[in-house]
Design a protein around this motif. Structure first.
Motif, PDB file in Angstrom:
ATOM      1  N   THR A  89     -34.522   9.622  33.751  1.00  0.00           N
ATOM      2  CA  THR A  89     -33.605   9.053  35.253  1.00  0.00           C
ATOM      3  C   THR A  89     -32.375   7.859  33.756  1.00  0.00           C
ATOM      4  N   LEU A  90     -31.312   7.070  34.098  1.00  0.00           N
ATOM      5  CA  LEU A  90     -30.544   6.532  33.560  1.00  0.00           C
ATOM      6  C   LEU A  90     -31.682   4.876  33.027  1.00  0.00           C
ATOM      7  N   ARG A  91     -32.417   5.159  33.803  1.00  0.00           N
ATOM      8  CA  ARG A  91     -33.141   3.350  32.632  1.00  0.00           C
ATOM      9  C   ARG A  91     -34.210   4.442  31.849  1.00  0.00           C
ATOM     10  N   GLU A  92     -34.846   5.483  32.282  1.00  0.00           N
ATOM     11  CA  GLU A  92     -35.302   6.217  30.922  1.00  0.00           C
ATOM     12  C   GLU A  92     -34.564   6.367  29.809  1.00  0.00           C
ATOM     13  N   ALA A  93     -33.409   7.056  29.955  1.00  0.00           N
ATOM     14  CA  ALA A  93     -32.335   7.294  29.131  1.00  0.00           C
ATOM     15  C   ALA A  93     -32.420   5.820  28.164  1.00  0.00           C
ATOM     16  N   GLN A  94     -32.017   4.584  29.231  1.00  0.00           N
ATOM     17  CA  GLN A  94     -31.612   3.513  28.673  1.00  0.00           C
ATOM     18  C   GLN A  94     -32.694   2.888  27.882  1.00  0.00           C
ATOM     19  N   VAL A  95     -33.556   3.364  27.936  1.00  0.00           N
ATOM     20  CA  VAL A  95     -34.740   2.526  27.188  1.00  0.00           C
ATOM     21  C   VAL A  95     -35.060   3.336  26.246  1.00  0.00           C
ATOM     22  N   ILE A  96     -34.535   4.936  25.954  1.00  0.00           N
ATOM     23  CA  ILE A  96     -34.684   4.989  24.530  1.00  0.00           C
ATOM     24  C   ILE A  96     -33.671   4.258  23.704  1.00  0.00           C
ATOM     25  N   ILE A  97     -32.817   4.528  23.997  1.00  0.00           N
ATOM     26  CA  ILE A  97     -31.262   3.995  23.846  1.00  0.00           C
ATOM     27  C   ILE A  97     -31.815   2.793  22.759  1.00  0.00           C
ATOM     28  N   LYS A  98     -32.347   1.968  23.983  1.00  0.00           N
ATOM     29  CA  LYS A  98     -32.957   0.631  22.995  1.00  0.00           C
ATOM     30  C   LYS A  98     -33.258   0.643  22.361  1.00  0.00           C
ATOM     31  N   GLN A  99     -34.135   2.142  22.589  1.00  0.00           N
ATOM     32  CA  GLN A  99     -35.298   2.117  21.230  1.00  0.00           C
ATOM     33  C   GLN A  99     -34.678   2.648  19.583  1.00  0.00           C
ATOM     34  N   ALA A 100     -33.242   2.984  19.922  1.00  0.00           N
ATOM     35  CA  ALA A 100     -32.771   4.084  19.091  1.00  0.00           C
ATOM     36  C   ALA A 100     -32.658   2.305  18.005  1.00  0.00           C
ATOM     37  N   ARG A 101     -31.877   1.221  18.928  1.00  0.00           N
ATOM     38  CA  ARG A 101     -30.894   0.231  18.249  1.00  0.00           C
ATOM     39  C   ARG A 101     -31.752  -0.418  17.895  1.00  0.00           C
ATOM     40  N   LYS A 102     -33.140  -0.408  18.178  1.00  0.00           N
ATOM     41  CA  LYS A 102     -33.936  -1.353  17.426  1.00  0.00           C
ATOM     42  C   LYS A 102     -34.561  -0.524  15.644  1.00  0.00           C
ATOM     43  N   HIS A 103     -34.570   0.914  15.390  1.00  0.00           N
ATOM     44  CA  HIS A 103     -35.396   1.478  14.664  1.00  0.00           C
ATOM     45  C   HIS A 103     -34.638   2.165  14.278  1.00  0.00           C
ATOM     46  N   TYR A 104     -33.205   2.265  14.520  1.00  0.00           N
ATOM     47  CA  TYR A 104     -32.674   2.896  13.443  1.00  0.00           C
ATOM     48  C   TYR A 104     -31.024   2.725  13.489  1.00  0.00           C
ATOM     49  N   SER A 105     -30.101   3.502  12.698  1.00  0.00           N
ATOM     50  CA  SER A 105     -28.401   2.520  12.435  1.00  0.00           C
ATOM     51  C   SER A 105     -27.961   3.204  13.426  1.00  0.00           C
ATOM     52  N   ILE A 106     -26.514   2.471  13.499  1.00  0.00           N
ATOM     53  CA  ILE A 106     -25.497   2.748  14.954  1.00  0.00           C
ATOM     54  C   ILE A 106     -25.743   4.630  15.066  1.00  0.00           C
ATOM     55  N   TYR A 107     -26.001   5.154  13.846  1.00  0.00           N
ATOM     56  CA  TYR A 107     -26.008   6.947  13.522  1.00  0.00           C
ATOM     57  C   TYR A 107     -26.041   7.528  14.726  1.00  0.00           C
ATOM     58  N   GLU A 108     -27.132   7.100  14.489  1.00  0.00           N
ATOM     59  CA  GLU A 108     -28.177   7.675  15.362  1.00  0.00           C
ATOM     60  C   GLU A 108     -27.934   7.349  17.074  1.00  0.00           C
ATOM     61  N   GLN A 109     -27.408   5.984  17.103  1.00  0.00           N
ATOM     62  CA  GLN A 109     -28.115   5.269  18.066  1.00  0.00           C
ATOM     63  C   GLN A 109     -26.616   5.731  19.439  1.00  0.00           C
ATOM     64  N   VAL A 110     -25.459   6.091  18.443  1.00  0.00           N
ATOM     65  CA  VAL A 110     -24.421   6.680  19.609  1.00  0.00           C
ATOM     66  C   VAL A 110     -24.213   7.769  19.514  1.00  0.00           C
ATOM     67  N   LEU A 111     -25.414   8.373  19.007  1.00  0.00           N
ATOM     68  CA  LEU A 111     -25.287   9.850  19.372  1.00  0.00           C
ATOM     69  C   LEU A 111     -26.196   9.984  20.734  1.00  0.00           C
ATOM     70  N   LEU A 112     -27.174   8.891  21.310  1.00  0.00           N
ATOM     71  CA  LEU A 112     -27.590   8.962  22.264  1.00  0.00           C
ATOM     72  C   LEU A 112     -27.165   8.399  22.497  1.00  0.00           C
ATOM     73  N   GLU A 113     -25.943   7.685  23.157  1.00  0.00           N
ATOM     74  CA  GLU A 113     -24.927   7.294  24.440  1.00  0.00           C
ATOM     75  C   GLU A 113     -24.083   7.937  24.631  1.00  0.00           C
ATOM     76  N   LEU A 114     -23.688   8.459  23.828  1.00  0.00           N
ATOM     77  CA  LEU A 114     -23.046   9.616  24.140  1.00  0.00           C
ATOM     78  C   LEU A 114     -23.480  10.837  24.767  1.00  0.00           C
ATOM     79  N   LEU A 115     -24.540  11.367  24.575  1.00  0.00           N
ATOM     80  CA  LEU A 115     -25.877  11.967  25.096  1.00  0.00           C
ATOM     81  C   LEU A 115     -25.715  11.724  26.637  1.00  0.00           C
ATOM     82  N   THR A 116     -25.719  10.241  26.873  1.00  0.00           N
ATOM     83  CA  THR A 116     -25.487   9.633  28.266  1.00  0.00           C
ATOM     84  C   THR A 116     -24.493   9.046  29.555  1.00  0.00           C
ATOM     85  N   TYR A 117     -24.012   8.526  28.121  1.00  0.00           N
ATOM     86  CA  TYR A 117     -22.598   7.838  28.787  1.00  0.00           C
ATOM     87  C   TYR A 117     -21.432   8.530  27.909  1.00  0.00           C
ATOM     88  N   GLY A 118     -21.011   9.725  27.665  1.00  0.00           N
ATOM     89  CA  GLY A 118     -20.197   9.999  27.104  1.00  0.00           C
ATOM     90  C   GLY A 118     -20.214  11.768  27.889  1.00  0.00           C
TER      91      GLY A 118
END
Length: 415
Positions: A208-237
Protein backbone atom coordinates in the motif's frame (compact mmCIF):
# COMPACT_ATOMS: atom_id res chain seq x y z
CA UNK A 1 22.80 18.06 2.25
CA UNK A 2 24.37 18.32 5.69
CA UNK A 3 27.72 16.77 6.63
CA UNK A 4 26.21 13.49 7.85
CA UNK A 5 24.24 13.01 4.63
CA UNK A 6 27.34 13.74 2.52
CA UNK A 7 29.32 11.13 4.49
CA UNK A 8 26.54 8.59 4.00
CA UNK A 9 26.52 9.27 0.25
CA UNK A 10 30.30 8.97 -0.02
CA UNK A 11 30.10 5.68 1.81
CA UNK A 12 27.34 4.42 -0.51
CA UNK A 13 29.44 5.28 -3.58
CA UNK A 14 32.64 3.81 -2.14
CA UNK A 15 34.01 0.43 -3.22
CA UNK A 16 32.96 -1.34 -0.01
CA UNK A 17 30.07 0.32 1.85
CA UNK A 18 29.49 -2.76 4.06
CA UNK A 19 26.29 -1.70 5.76
CA UNK A 20 25.54 -3.58 8.98
CA UNK A 21 22.25 -4.99 7.80
CA UNK A 22 20.83 -8.49 7.66
CA UNK A 23 19.75 -8.31 4.01
CA UNK A 24 21.70 -5.48 2.33
CA UNK A 25 25.46 -4.87 2.27
CA UNK A 26 25.58 -2.22 -0.45
CA UNK A 27 28.51 -4.03 -2.05
CA UNK A 28 28.13 -5.45 -5.54
CA UNK A 29 30.23 -8.53 -6.31
CA UNK A 30 32.81 -7.75 -8.96
CA UNK A 31 35.09 -9.83 -11.13
CA UNK A 32 34.61 -13.18 -12.84
CA UNK A 33 33.67 -16.34 -11.01
CA UNK A 34 36.45 -18.86 -10.45
CA UNK A 35 34.44 -21.55 -12.20
CA UNK A 36 31.04 -22.41 -13.55
CA UNK A 37 28.47 -22.96 -10.82
CA UNK A 38 27.46 -26.60 -10.61
CA UNK A 39 23.80 -27.37 -9.99
CA UNK A 40 23.38 -30.44 -7.80
CA UNK A 41 20.89 -33.26 -8.28
CA UNK A 42 19.12 -32.13 -5.12
CA UNK A 43 18.63 -28.65 -6.60
CA UNK A 44 17.28 -30.23 -9.79
CA UNK A 45 14.99 -32.41 -7.61
CA UNK A 46 16.21 -35.59 -9.28
CA UNK A 47 18.31 -36.96 -6.40
CA UNK A 48 15.66 -39.65 -5.78
CA UNK A 49 16.29 -41.14 -9.26
CA UNK A 50 18.88 -43.77 -10.04
CA UNK A 51 21.85 -42.97 -12.27
CA UNK A 52 20.18 -44.73 -15.23
CA UNK A 53 16.92 -42.85 -14.68
CA UNK A 54 18.73 -39.51 -14.49
CA UNK A 55 20.46 -40.16 -17.79
CA UNK A 56 17.16 -41.13 -19.44
CA UNK A 57 15.51 -37.93 -18.16
CA UNK A 58 18.44 -35.84 -19.41
CA UNK A 59 18.10 -37.43 -22.87
CA UNK A 60 14.38 -36.63 -22.81
CA UNK A 61 15.19 -33.00 -22.03
CA UNK A 62 17.77 -33.01 -24.84
CA UNK A 63 15.03 -34.14 -27.27
CA UNK A 64 12.92 -31.19 -26.09
CA UNK A 65 15.78 -28.73 -26.61
CA UNK A 66 16.39 -30.05 -30.11
CA UNK A 67 12.81 -29.59 -31.36
CA UNK A 68 12.37 -26.18 -29.69
CA UNK A 69 15.61 -24.85 -31.17
CA UNK A 70 14.42 -26.00 -34.60
CA UNK A 71 11.18 -24.02 -34.08
CA UNK A 72 12.97 -20.89 -32.85
CA UNK A 73 12.82 -17.67 -34.86
CA UNK A 74 15.26 -15.81 -32.59
CA UNK A 75 18.09 -14.08 -34.44
CA UNK A 76 20.31 -11.03 -34.28
CA UNK A 77 18.76 -7.62 -34.89
CA UNK A 78 19.06 -6.46 -38.50
CA UNK A 79 17.52 -3.66 -40.54
CA UNK A 80 14.85 -5.80 -42.25
CA UNK A 81 14.55 -8.56 -39.65
CA UNK A 82 11.04 -10.14 -39.60
CA UNK A 83 9.30 -9.94 -36.23
CA UNK A 84 6.41 -11.70 -34.54
CA UNK A 85 4.14 -8.87 -35.67
CA UNK A 86 5.02 -9.59 -39.31
CA UNK A 87 4.29 -13.33 -39.02
CA UNK A 88 0.91 -14.61 -40.14
CA UNK A 89 -1.21 -15.99 -37.31
CA UNK A 90 -1.88 -19.72 -37.59
CA UNK A 91 -4.68 -21.94 -36.37
CA UNK A 92 -2.91 -23.17 -33.23
CA UNK A 93 -5.18 -22.38 -30.31
CA UNK A 94 -4.47 -19.16 -28.48
CA UNK A 95 -0.74 -19.14 -29.14
CA UNK A 96 -0.94 -16.67 -32.01
CA UNK A 97 1.92 -16.96 -34.50
CA UNK A 98 3.91 -20.11 -35.10
CA UNK A 99 7.45 -20.41 -33.80
CA UNK A 100 9.20 -18.86 -30.80
CA UNK A 101 10.25 -15.25 -31.32
CA UNK A 102 11.64 -14.14 -27.96
CA UNK A 103 14.62 -15.46 -25.97
CA UNK A 104 12.74 -14.83 -22.71
CA UNK A 105 9.71 -16.76 -23.99
CA UNK A 106 11.99 -19.56 -25.22
CA UNK A 107 13.51 -20.02 -21.76
CA UNK A 108 10.10 -19.89 -20.07
CA UNK A 109 8.62 -22.50 -22.42
CA UNK A 110 11.65 -24.75 -22.06
CA UNK A 111 11.58 -24.61 -18.26
CA UNK A 112 7.83 -25.35 -18.11
CA UNK A 113 8.09 -28.22 -20.58
CA UNK A 114 11.02 -29.77 -18.71
CA UNK A 115 8.90 -29.78 -15.54
CA UNK A 116 6.07 -31.46 -17.45
CA UNK A 117 8.39 -34.10 -18.95
CA UNK A 118 9.82 -34.86 -15.50
CA UNK A 119 6.26 -35.41 -14.24
CA UNK A 120 5.55 -37.78 -17.13
CA UNK A 121 8.77 -39.73 -16.58
CA UNK A 122 8.09 -40.17 -12.86
CA UNK A 123 4.42 -41.12 -13.17
CA UNK A 124 4.21 -43.18 -16.37
CA UNK A 125 6.11 -46.20 -17.64
CA UNK A 126 8.21 -46.43 -20.79
CA UNK A 127 8.79 -42.69 -21.31
CA UNK A 128 12.03 -42.59 -23.27
CA UNK A 129 11.44 -39.88 -25.93
CA UNK A 130 8.98 -37.17 -26.91
CA UNK A 131 7.11 -39.70 -29.06
CA UNK A 132 5.99 -41.46 -25.87
CA UNK A 133 4.08 -38.39 -24.57
CA UNK A 134 0.33 -38.95 -24.90
CA UNK A 135 -2.75 -36.69 -24.39
CA UNK A 136 -3.85 -38.54 -21.21
CA UNK A 137 -0.60 -37.46 -19.52
CA UNK A 138 -1.50 -33.80 -20.03
CA UNK A 139 -4.86 -34.35 -18.35
CA UNK A 140 -3.17 -35.97 -15.35
CA UNK A 141 -0.67 -33.11 -15.16
CA UNK A 142 -3.41 -30.46 -15.16
CA UNK A 143 -5.19 -32.36 -12.34
CA UNK A 144 -1.91 -32.50 -10.40
CA UNK A 145 -1.41 -28.73 -10.78
CA UNK A 146 -4.94 -28.12 -9.49
CA UNK A 147 -4.39 -30.41 -6.51
CA UNK A 148 -1.23 -28.49 -5.65
CA UNK A 149 -3.23 -25.26 -5.53
CA UNK A 150 -1.64 -23.61 -8.57
CA UNK A 151 -3.38 -20.49 -9.83
CA UNK A 152 -5.41 -20.39 -13.04
CA UNK A 153 -2.73 -18.21 -14.63
CA UNK A 154 0.03 -20.73 -13.77
CA UNK A 155 -1.93 -23.69 -15.15
CA UNK A 156 -2.76 -21.76 -18.31
CA UNK A 157 0.93 -20.89 -18.78
CA UNK A 158 1.94 -24.57 -18.47
CA UNK A 159 -0.66 -25.66 -21.04
CA UNK A 160 0.50 -22.92 -23.43
CA UNK A 161 4.09 -24.17 -23.08
CA UNK A 162 3.00 -27.77 -23.79
CA UNK A 163 1.07 -26.57 -26.86
CA UNK A 164 4.22 -24.88 -28.14
CA UNK A 165 6.19 -28.08 -27.48
CA UNK A 166 3.61 -30.04 -29.51
CA UNK A 167 3.85 -27.51 -32.36
CA UNK A 168 7.65 -27.85 -32.32
CA UNK A 169 7.62 -31.68 -32.25
CA UNK A 170 5.16 -31.85 -35.18
CA UNK A 171 7.59 -29.76 -37.24
CA UNK A 172 10.35 -32.18 -36.19
CA UNK A 173 8.37 -35.12 -37.65
CA UNK A 174 6.30 -36.40 -34.70
CA UNK A 175 2.95 -36.19 -36.48
CA UNK A 176 1.01 -37.80 -33.60
CA UNK A 177 1.54 -34.65 -31.55
CA UNK A 178 -0.77 -32.65 -33.82
CA UNK A 179 -3.60 -33.46 -31.41
CA UNK A 180 -1.55 -33.68 -28.24
CA UNK A 181 -3.41 -30.78 -26.57
CA UNK A 182 -7.11 -31.01 -27.34
CA UNK A 183 -10.31 -29.18 -26.43
CA UNK A 184 -10.85 -31.34 -23.31
CA UNK A 185 -7.53 -30.16 -21.89
CA UNK A 186 -8.40 -26.53 -22.52
CA UNK A 187 -11.74 -27.01 -20.78
CA UNK A 188 -9.86 -28.29 -17.71
CA UNK A 189 -7.91 -25.05 -17.43
CA UNK A 190 -9.59 -22.59 -15.00
CA UNK A 191 -10.45 -19.17 -16.34
CA UNK A 192 -7.64 -16.70 -15.59
CA UNK A 193 -9.23 -13.24 -15.53
CA UNK A 194 -6.84 -10.29 -15.26
CA UNK A 195 -9.31 -8.47 -13.01
CA UNK A 196 -8.99 -11.25 -10.41
CA UNK A 197 -5.20 -11.17 -10.23
CA UNK A 198 -3.46 -9.69 -7.23
CA UNK A 199 0.00 -8.24 -6.87
CA UNK A 200 2.27 -9.71 -4.19
CA UNK A 201 2.81 -13.16 -2.77
CA UNK A 202 1.60 -12.70 0.82
CA UNK A 203 -2.05 -11.80 1.01
CA UNK A 204 -1.95 -10.85 -2.65
CA UNK A 205 -2.03 -7.11 -2.09
CA UNK A 206 1.44 -5.73 -2.86
CA UNK A 207 2.53 -2.59 -1.01
CA UNK A 208 0.00 0.00 0.00
CA UNK A 209 1.13 3.62 -0.27
CA UNK A 210 1.55 3.80 3.51
CA UNK A 211 3.73 0.64 3.56
CA UNK A 212 5.90 2.02 0.75
CA UNK A 213 6.29 5.30 2.65
CA UNK A 214 7.37 3.38 5.77
CA UNK A 215 10.05 1.60 3.71
CA UNK A 216 11.24 4.95 2.30
CA UNK A 217 11.34 6.45 5.80
CA UNK A 218 13.60 3.61 6.99
CA UNK A 219 15.88 4.13 3.99
CA UNK A 220 16.26 7.79 4.99
CA UNK A 221 17.13 6.71 8.52
CA UNK A 222 19.62 3.90 7.77
CA UNK A 223 20.99 4.64 4.30
CA UNK A 224 22.05 7.50 2.05
CA UNK A 225 20.21 9.65 -0.48
CA UNK A 226 21.51 7.22 -3.14
CA UNK A 227 19.31 4.39 -1.82
CA UNK A 228 16.45 6.71 -0.81
CA UNK A 229 15.85 8.13 -4.29
CA UNK A 230 15.79 4.61 -5.76
CA UNK A 231 12.86 3.66 -3.52
CA UNK A 232 11.16 7.03 -4.08
CA UNK A 233 11.39 6.54 -7.84
CA UNK A 234 9.69 3.14 -7.46
CA UNK A 235 6.87 4.77 -5.48
CA UNK A 236 6.45 8.33 -6.77
CA UNK A 237 8.26 8.37 -10.11
CA UNK A 238 6.16 6.16 -12.39
CA UNK A 239 7.09 2.79 -10.81
CA UNK A 240 9.64 1.53 -13.38
CA UNK A 241 10.35 -2.18 -13.56
CA UNK A 242 13.52 -3.22 -11.74
CA UNK A 243 15.36 -4.00 -15.01
CA UNK A 244 14.37 -0.56 -16.38
CA UNK A 245 15.45 1.17 -13.17
CA UNK A 246 18.96 -0.30 -13.15
CA UNK A 247 19.67 1.00 -16.68
CA UNK A 248 18.70 4.64 -16.01
CA UNK A 249 21.52 7.16 -16.52
CA UNK A 250 21.64 10.94 -16.17
CA UNK A 251 21.65 11.48 -19.95
CA UNK A 252 18.05 10.17 -19.90
CA UNK A 253 16.88 12.73 -17.32
CA UNK A 254 15.43 16.04 -18.52
CA UNK A 255 15.42 18.34 -15.49
CA UNK A 256 13.66 21.14 -17.37
CA UNK A 257 10.74 18.96 -18.46
CA UNK A 258 10.91 17.06 -15.16
CA UNK A 259 10.94 13.58 -16.63
CA UNK A 260 13.04 10.50 -17.47
CA UNK A 261 13.02 9.02 -20.99
CA UNK A 262 13.36 5.23 -20.89
CA UNK A 263 14.54 4.93 -24.48
CA UNK A 264 17.60 2.65 -24.45
CA UNK A 265 17.56 -0.48 -26.55
CA UNK A 266 16.20 -3.47 -24.59
CA UNK A 267 15.63 -1.30 -21.53
CA UNK A 268 11.85 -1.71 -21.54
CA UNK A 269 9.46 -4.61 -21.91
CA UNK A 270 8.89 -5.30 -25.63
CA UNK A 271 11.28 -2.39 -26.39
CA UNK A 272 8.37 0.00 -25.79
CA UNK A 273 9.75 3.55 -25.12
CA UNK A 274 8.39 5.26 -22.06
CA UNK A 275 8.45 8.51 -20.12
CA UNK A 276 8.46 8.84 -16.32
CA UNK A 277 7.23 12.10 -14.83
CA UNK A 278 9.17 13.16 -11.75
CA UNK A 279 7.69 14.84 -8.67
CA UNK A 280 9.71 17.47 -6.79
CA UNK A 281 10.80 15.04 -4.05
CA UNK A 282 12.58 12.80 -6.60
CA UNK A 283 13.80 15.58 -8.88
CA UNK A 284 15.65 17.47 -6.14
CA UNK A 285 17.50 14.39 -4.89
CA UNK A 286 18.56 13.43 -8.42
CA UNK A 287 19.98 16.95 -8.83
CA UNK A 288 22.00 16.43 -5.65
CA UNK A 289 23.34 13.11 -6.98
CA UNK A 290 24.28 14.41 -10.45
CA UNK A 291 27.65 16.02 -9.52
CA UNK A 292 28.90 12.62 -8.30
CA UNK A 293 28.47 11.15 -11.82
CA UNK A 294 30.82 12.98 -14.23
CA UNK A 295 30.03 10.47 -16.99
CA UNK A 296 26.34 11.01 -17.74
CA UNK A 297 26.08 7.68 -19.58
CA UNK A 298 27.00 5.70 -16.46
CA UNK A 299 23.99 3.88 -15.04
CA UNK A 300 23.07 5.52 -11.75
CA UNK A 301 22.27 2.34 -9.82
CA UNK A 302 23.06 -0.45 -12.26
CA UNK A 303 26.86 -0.01 -12.08
CA UNK A 304 26.80 -0.50 -8.30
CA UNK A 305 23.74 -2.61 -7.55
CA UNK A 306 22.37 -5.87 -8.91
CA UNK A 307 18.74 -6.99 -9.01
CA UNK A 308 19.45 -9.12 -5.94
CA UNK A 309 20.83 -6.11 -4.08
CA UNK A 310 17.81 -3.94 -4.84
CA UNK A 311 15.64 -6.69 -3.41
CA UNK A 312 17.96 -6.89 -0.39
CA UNK A 313 17.63 -3.14 0.16
CA UNK A 314 13.83 -3.38 0.04
CA UNK A 315 13.82 -6.39 2.35
CA UNK A 316 16.13 -4.66 4.83
CA UNK A 317 14.03 -1.46 4.96
CA UNK A 318 10.85 -3.51 5.26
CA UNK A 319 12.37 -5.38 8.23
CA UNK A 320 13.41 -2.11 9.91
CA UNK A 321 9.90 -0.72 9.45
CA UNK A 322 8.21 -4.02 10.40
CA UNK A 323 6.40 -4.14 7.06
CA UNK A 324 5.75 -7.34 5.13
CA UNK A 325 8.25 -7.83 2.31
CA UNK A 326 6.83 -8.38 -1.19
CA UNK A 327 8.75 -7.81 -4.40
CA UNK A 328 10.18 -4.73 -6.12
CA UNK A 329 7.44 -4.96 -8.75
CA UNK A 330 4.82 -4.61 -6.00
CA UNK A 331 5.73 -0.94 -5.55
CA UNK A 332 3.54 -0.44 -8.62
CA UNK A 333 0.42 -0.82 -6.48
CA UNK A 334 1.65 1.92 -4.12
CA UNK A 335 2.68 4.04 -7.10
CA UNK A 336 -0.76 3.66 -8.66
CA UNK A 337 -2.40 4.75 -5.40
CA UNK A 338 -0.16 7.82 -5.29
CA UNK A 339 -0.88 8.71 -8.92
CA UNK A 340 -4.64 8.23 -8.51
CA UNK A 341 -4.66 10.81 -5.71
CA UNK A 342 -2.87 13.26 -7.99
CA UNK A 343 -5.16 12.60 -10.96
CA UNK A 344 -8.26 13.49 -8.92
CA UNK A 345 -7.09 17.12 -9.13
CA UNK A 346 -6.47 17.05 -12.89
CA UNK A 347 -8.94 18.66 -15.25
CA UNK A 348 -9.93 16.88 -18.45
CA UNK A 349 -7.67 19.12 -20.52
CA UNK A 350 -4.71 18.39 -18.24
CA UNK A 351 -5.27 14.66 -18.68
CA UNK A 352 -5.45 15.05 -22.48
CA UNK A 353 -2.25 17.12 -22.56
CA UNK A 354 -0.43 14.60 -20.34
CA UNK A 355 -1.47 11.61 -22.46
CA UNK A 356 -0.40 13.38 -25.67
CA UNK A 357 2.94 14.15 -24.00
CA UNK A 358 3.37 10.45 -23.19
CA UNK A 359 2.62 9.18 -26.71
CA UNK A 360 4.54 11.92 -28.54
CA UNK A 361 7.97 10.60 -27.53
CA UNK A 362 7.87 7.81 -30.15
CA UNK A 363 5.81 6.87 -33.26
CA UNK A 364 5.57 3.40 -31.73
CA UNK A 365 3.29 4.77 -28.99
CA UNK A 366 0.99 6.59 -31.39
CA UNK A 367 0.73 4.45 -34.56
CA UNK A 368 -1.43 5.25 -37.58
CA UNK A 369 -4.77 3.38 -37.42
CA UNK A 370 -7.77 3.07 -39.72
CA UNK A 371 -10.67 4.76 -37.93
CA UNK A 372 -13.92 4.96 -39.89
CA UNK A 373 -12.11 4.45 -43.18
CA UNK A 374 -9.71 7.32 -42.46
CA UNK A 375 -6.07 6.81 -41.52
CA UNK A 376 -5.29 8.84 -38.41
CA UNK A 377 -2.97 8.67 -35.36
CA UNK A 378 -4.35 6.41 -32.64
CA UNK A 379 -4.36 9.28 -30.12
CA UNK A 380 -5.35 12.82 -31.01
CA UNK A 381 -6.64 15.64 -28.77
CA UNK A 382 -10.02 15.41 -30.52
CA UNK A 383 -10.26 11.65 -29.98
CA UNK A 384 -9.28 11.94 -26.31
CA UNK A 385 -11.76 14.78 -25.77
CA UNK A 386 -14.57 12.38 -26.71
CA UNK A 387 -13.67 10.06 -23.82
CA UNK A 388 -14.83 10.21 -20.22
CA UNK A 389 -12.50 11.36 -17.44
CA UNK A 390 -12.31 7.88 -15.91
CA UNK A 391 -11.11 6.43 -19.24
CA UNK A 392 -8.52 9.20 -19.54
CA UNK A 393 -7.26 8.51 -16.01
CA UNK A 394 -6.83 4.82 -16.82
CA UNK A 395 -5.06 5.70 -20.09
CA UNK A 396 -2.69 8.01 -18.19
CA UNK A 397 -1.85 5.16 -15.78
CA UNK A 398 -1.47 2.71 -18.68
CA UNK A 399 1.08 4.95 -20.41
CA UNK A 400 2.88 5.61 -17.12
CA UNK A 401 3.29 1.90 -16.33
CA UNK A 402 4.32 1.01 -19.89
CA UNK A 403 1.29 -1.13 -20.72
CA UNK A 404 -0.59 -1.44 -24.00
CA UNK A 405 -4.17 -1.76 -22.71
CA UNK A 406 -6.17 0.02 -20.02
CA UNK A 407 -7.39 -3.21 -18.39
CA UNK A 408 -3.82 -4.15 -17.44
CA UNK A 409 -3.85 -1.65 -14.57
CA UNK A 410 -6.65 -3.62 -12.82
CA UNK A 411 -4.34 -5.96 -10.84
CA UNK A 412 -2.67 -2.96 -9.21
CA UNK A 413 -5.97 -1.34 -8.24
CA UNK A 414 -7.44 -4.37 -6.50
CA UNK A 415 -6.51 -6.11 -3.24
Amino acid sequence: MNIDEIKKLQRALSDKPRYKSKHFSGEKKRGKQAGKTKITDKQRRIDHLSSRQRHELIRLHADLDRVMIANSKISRTTANKPTKRDARKGNNGNLGVEGIWSSVTFERYKKSCRTFLKFCYENFDSIRSLRDIKPRMIGKYIEDLKNRGCSAKTISAYVSAIEKMAESSVKAGIKSHAGLVNSKHREMVPTARKAERRRGREGGTGYTLREAQVIIKQARKHYSIYEQVLLELLTYGGSPRISELLRISFDQIDFEKRCIYLNKKNQNKNNRPRMLKLPDIVLEKLKQLEPYFPNKETTIWGHRMSVKQVRGLIKSCAAYGKVKCCAAHDFRKAGLEYQMRRLQKYSKQQLIDSIMEFVSISPQLNPIVNRGGVKTPKYTPEFLASKQIRWLQNQYLTQMLGHSRNDKVCPYKRG
